[in-house]
Write an enzyme that holds these catalytic residues in place. Structure first.
Site, mmCIF file in Angstrom:
data_model
loop_
_atom_site.group_PDB
_atom_site.id
_atom_site.type_symbol
_atom_site.label_atom_id
_atom_site.label_comp_id
_atom_site.label_asym_id
_atom_site.label_seq_id
_atom_site.Cartn_x
_atom_site.Cartn_y
_atom_site.Cartn_z
ATOM 1 N N HIS A 1 0.846 -1.200 0.000
ATOM 2 C CA HIS A 1 0.000 0.000 0.000
ATOM 3 C C HIS A 1 0.882 1.250 0.000
ATOM 4 O O HIS A 1 1.063 1.860 -1.040
ATOM 5 C CB HIS A 1 -0.943 -0.024 1.212
ATOM 6 C CG HIS A 1 -1.846 1.170 1.299
ATOM 7 N ND1 HIS A 1 -2.132 1.798 2.484
ATOM 8 C CD2 HIS A 1 -2.505 1.840 0.352
ATOM 9 C CE1 HIS A 1 -2.940 2.821 2.259
ATOM 10 N NE2 HIS A 1 -3.193 2.862 0.952
ATOM 11 N N CYS B 1 -0.367 0.421 9.617
ATOM 12 C CA CYS B 1 -0.573 1.798 9.129
ATOM 13 C C CYS B 1 -2.008 2.000 8.646
ATOM 14 O O CYS B 1 -2.702 2.921 9.083
ATOM 15 C CB CYS B 1 0.401 2.128 8.010
ATOM 16 S SG CYS B 1 2.092 2.281 8.599
ATOM 17 N N HIS B 2 -2.449 1.154 7.692
ATOM 18 C CA HIS B 2 -3.776 1.371 7.126
ATOM 19 C C HIS B 2 -4.620 0.105 7.100
ATOM 20 O O HIS B 2 -5.580 0.016 6.356
ATOM 21 C CB HIS B 2 -3.664 1.984 5.729
ATOM 22 C CG HIS B 2 -2.793 3.202 5.702
ATOM 23 N ND1 HIS B 2 -1.476 3.149 5.325
ATOM 24 C CD2 HIS B 2 -3.029 4.482 6.071
ATOM 25 C CE1 HIS B 2 -0.942 4.357 5.441
ATOM 26 N NE2 HIS B 2 -1.863 5.181 5.900
ATOM 27 N N GLY B 3 -4.172 -0.915 7.860
ATOM 28 C CA GLY B 3 -5.024 -2.082 8.069
ATOM 29 C C GLY B 3 -5.133 -3.054 6.909
ATOM 30 O O GLY B 3 -6.223 -3.532 6.594
ATOM 31 N N PRO C 1 -6.443 -1.867 2.078
ATOM 32 C CA PRO C 1 -6.203 -1.044 0.880
ATOM 33 C C PRO C 1 -5.057 -1.486 -0.030
ATOM 34 O O PRO C 1 -4.946 -0.969 -1.134
ATOM 35 C CB PRO C 1 -5.907 0.333 1.476
ATOM 36 C CG PRO C 1 -5.310 0.048 2.806
ATOM 37 C CD PRO C 1 -5.960 -1.212 3.303
#
Lengths: 438, 196
Positions: free
Chosen positions: B136, B160-162, B175
């Site tokens: 990502h 960080c963003h799963g 993501p």
């Protein structure tokens, strides 16, 4: 900008018109280095050196910014980082050679530029401020060059830093504490290296600012010229573009060829092998000399060996700084109203003696100290001051100058009507029409 | 009188009348102008080249392009973090259950369809070697160290963003656009992996 007949900027299309009313940068450029800046038509190649100095500054700033991406201002790693630039960084060797030799190139150009100014009386009214700002630039250049030379942290760098900051210790009472303050220690080390790097990065931008002031000041009276006679009318000038852009372009080509010879074939010819030995605070190199552009001043510094009221060390430092500060007062030392030395038969001789004297000082500045070279530097240093403080005022008082040409156009064109017509008005222009009818 | 050559007039903006007297055609001066300016342009381009290429990885960076790792001490179910080109690399010894879990997934339904076999070496299917760089935005996912959050699919989880990766390092949720990158590598011997 400077003369009534300077062609005003006319935007060519609607966009340029729109821009001109909001941010008139094209107007500024046109009036400064374009068709809107009239320049005496008789400039010789010595008038290329201002532009060349600007080019050298630009080269130093660009290569310097790039080298700064790879250099470490860390006393334990600075020397190694310079070697990494030479060996590992892509094209690092050429960037460093250009920067290193570029400093010499810059000084060589500036020295020719200064002597051009001395010969053609560029320091006289109404260009005093142009000259003085030039001296300011020169002093800033010296500081920048010195601090840059310290950065590779070789033996010459280190001992150069030691000796130059030692100048300050000559000042009575506050000298030694001042030196320690400037170095951030008792000898050059991390603190000194980091501040020198920071200032070495800063000063070129200050130089650029002074350059802008200098060009601004220059463009008020306009350039001087080899006759030293004032511009009288339009016949005496040509627009900067295309005439002097072309002439400067040619000069830039020649200068870059010469520079390339040094960069690619003689990159070490102006340096010292000792600087490829890492800094060692316990051993001074046997023969320590500054870079060539400081030799004359180094000779003046070393010329004082006897205490006379003040200690010899202080005399040397004072004389060295005085030799440059003196140049600020040139306008008032030289009382002759004639600018160009070409029309000053007596001063012409002394001018060339001064050139020779500075070269002798340069020789003495790099030579091993022997009784002969010491005496040579003492005589040459004494003459240097005598030239400015005694000879120049006296000569300008007693000299009978040669007759000056009546005008610039007369001096170069000898009155041919066709050629001396103002630029753009020959043949088909309205002003040329009566001449054609004759 | 008209034969007197006044230099460069036509190149001046706002001076078109001069050329009219000359008539049409390319003059020698035009050629010199174009040649000189072109030559200066080529020279400037050549001068710019070193200013740009100095930014690409230098010789000392390029010298780090391959690295060898001893994997003999890694027990099934364990993994290590190592470094290749200054980037983290995860080397994981998969358990039979991990392999089972990876193999039971319908490949066609994945965001970046790849089987475990595509991502490992033949006969060494239990060794999963991937960059420890989330696809990502480049964070290091959790899950290689003991007790770290392995995410919903038992592989890796990027804090960080799963993004959730499975036991084959494939993106399953979140993501990230692609699976964790499998670098070029080979088994130099049974117990040594050469990456790069």
């Amino acid at each position: 900008m400077s003369f009534a007949w300077a062609k005003p900027y006319e935007p060519k299309n609607n966009f340029m018109k729109w821009l001109d009313e909001r941010l008139p940068v094209p107007r500024l450029v046109y009036g400064a280095v374009g068709g809107g800046y009239p320049v005496p038509r008789n400039l010789n190649y010595f008038w290329n050196f201002g532009v060349l100095a600007g080019l050298a500054l630009l080269i130093q700033i660009i290569t310097g910014i790039v080298l700064g991406m790879h250099y470490y201002s860390y006393a334990g790693g600075a020397f190694e980082s310079v070697e990494r630039i030479m060996r590992d960084v892509n094209a690092g060797w050429v960037l460093r050679y250009v920067h290193q030799n570029g400093a010499s190139f810059f000084f060589a150009i500036v020295y020719i530029h200064i002597f051009r100014g001395l010969y053609y009386g560029s320091y006289k009214a109404p260009r005093e401020m142009v000259w003085m700002l030039g001296i300011v630039i020169y002093l800033l250049m010296m500081a920048t060059a010195f601090m840059g030379y310290v950065l590779p942290w070789g033996q010459m760098s280190y001992w150069g830093a030691q000796v130059i900051t030692g100048f300050f210790s000559a000042i009575p009472i506050v000298g030694e504490p001042l030196r320690v303050f400037l170095l951030g220690g008792y000898a050059p080390d991390q603190a000194a290296l980091t501040r020198f790097f920071s200032l070495h990065y800063l000063l070129p931008f200050i130089i650029s600012a002074v350059v802008i002031l200098k060009i601004w000041a220059l463009h008020i009276p306009g350039s001087s010229n080899p006759t030293g006679v004032d511009v009288k009318d339009e016949k005496d000038t040509l627009p900067f573009h295309p005439f002097y852009t072309a002439k400067d372009g040619f000069g830039i080509g020649v200068a870059l060829i010469l520079f390339s010879i040094f960069v690619f074939f003689l990159p070490y010819s102006l340096g010292h092998p000792d600087n490829y030995v890492e800094a060692n605070p316990l051993v001074t190199p046997a023969h320590i000399v500054p870079e060539w552009y400081f030799w004359p001043f180094y000779a003046i510094l070393r010329a004082f060996t006897v205490d006379f009221i003040l200690p010899a060390k202080l005399w040397g430092v004072l004389a060295m700084f005085a030799s440059i500060l003196l140049l600020f007062f040139l306008t008032w030392l030289d009382r002759s109203p004639v600018r160009s030395t070409s029309y000053r038969p007596a001063y012409k001789i002394f001018f060339w003696v001064l050139v020779l004297d500075v070269m002798v000082l340069g020789y003495a500045g790099q030579a091993h100290i022997t009784p002969f070279t010491l005496a040579l530097s003492q005589v040459a240093a004494a003459y240097y001051f005598a030239h400015f403080l005694i000879i120049l005022p006296l000569v300008s008082k007693f000299e009978k100058p040669l007759p000056l040409p009546t005008s610039i156009s007369h001096s170069v064109l000898h009155g041919e009507k066709e050629e001396s017509a103002p630029f753009g008005l020959t043949r088909t222009g309205p002003a040329a029409a009566p001449a054609a009818a004759e | 009188m008209a034969t007197v050559e006044q230099p460069s007039q036509p190149t001046m903006p706002g001076e078109p009348q001069a050329d009219a007297a000359h008539g049409a055609g390319v003059r020698r001066r035009d050629f010199i102008n174009i040649a000189a300016v072109s030559f200066a342009g080529v020279g400037a381009a050549v001068a710019v080249a070193p200013l740009l290429i100095q930014m690409s990885p230098d010789a000392s960076v390029r010298a780090l392009s391959s690295t060898e790792v001893d994997v003999s001490k890694i027990q099934p179910g364990q993994g290590i973090k190592t470094v290749w080109r200054k980037q983290p690399v995860f080397i994981r010894n998969l358990t039979p259950q991990d392999i089972q879990a990876a193999a039971s997934v319908e490949v066609g339904g994945l965001r970046d369809p790849q089987t475990l076999a595509d991502r490992t070496k033949p006969g060494k299917q239990n060794w999963l070697v991937t960059l420890g760089v989330c696809t990502h935005l480049g964070c290091v996912p959790l899950g290689i160290g003991e007790g770290e959050n392995k995410g919903e699919y038992g592989g890796y989880f990027c804090p960080c963003h799963g993004s959730h990766y499975d036991t084959a390092g494939r993106i399953r949720k979140g993501p990230a656009p692609t699976n964790l990158v499998v670098p070029e590598y080979e088994f130099a011997s049974d117990t040594v992996v050469r990456i790069g």
